[in-house]
Scaffold this motif. Sequence first.
Motif, short mmCIF file in Angstrom:
data_model
loop_
_atom_site.label_atom_id
_atom_site.label_comp_id
_atom_site.label_asym_id
_atom_site.label_seq_id
_atom_site.Cartn_x
_atom_site.Cartn_y
_atom_site.Cartn_z
N ARG A 6 0.83 -1.00 -0.11
CA ARG A 6 0.57 0.30 0.16
C ARG A 6 1.08 1.03 0.17
N HIS A 8 1.25 5.44 -0.08
CA HIS A 8 1.01 6.65 -0.16
C HIS A 8 1.36 7.42 -0.84
N ARG A 10 1.62 11.69 -3.32
CA ARG A 10 1.25 13.26 -3.56
C ARG A 10 1.52 13.39 -4.89
N SER A 15 -3.53 13.49 -3.29
CA SER A 15 -2.93 12.74 -2.44
C SER A 15 -3.84 11.22 -3.04
N HIS A 16 -2.90 10.27 -2.99
CA HIS A 16 -3.47 8.85 -3.27
C HIS A 16 -3.03 7.92 -2.72
N GLU A 17 -4.00 6.74 -3.14
CA GLU A 17 -3.41 5.99 -1.53
C GLU A 17 -3.59 4.24 -2.80
N ASP A 71 6.77 5.83 -1.65
CA ASP A 71 5.92 5.81 -0.40
C ASP A 71 6.11 6.95 0.48
N GLY A 72 4.95 8.09 -0.06
CA GLY A 72 4.96 9.32 1.06
C GLY A 72 5.56 10.18 0.13
#
Length: 183
Positions: A6, A8, A10, A15-17, A71-72
Amino acid sequence: MTGDHRLHLRVNGESHEVTADIRSTLLDLLRERLHLTGTKKGCDHGLCGACTVSVNGERVVSCLTLAASIDGSDVLTIEGISEGGALNPLQQAFVDCDGFQCGYCTPGQISSAHAMLAEYRRGDLSMTTFDGSRADVLTGCTRLTHAEIRERMAGNICRCGAYANIVEAIDIAAECATEDHTA
């Protein structure tokens, strides 16, 4: 146990997950999962620059960047460079200077140039900084030379050979960038 992870992110300010296989590249995630097809798949080996995007303000070739590794992060693609629906000055310079022929490499060229100008504004050095060809060493002028633009954009290939127009477009856009540069 699955190979899914998963993430996360931007992307272009949004923002997208998403869940993606840990082996997925950023390029495939952008194109296949987020449907941002402006970023092109060229060589798929990190050699042509067609897939260039920015991650946290740094240029990356998205075909070699594992999505799980960012991620992030904040990602900026060609779709996010425009300003409120209007072309960014760099994009407009590419149009005005005919900085493209077939257009396939253009998103990567513009994304790379956009990040390169930010690198230049913050004072990042290049090889041409040290070769004596830059007058700014003596005069204090911080304008990019065509040689320096070519050196800084060396990772982006245009198979049509529109390099002179690409350099001219970046030179025009750099005029704005040099106003913010501090030596």
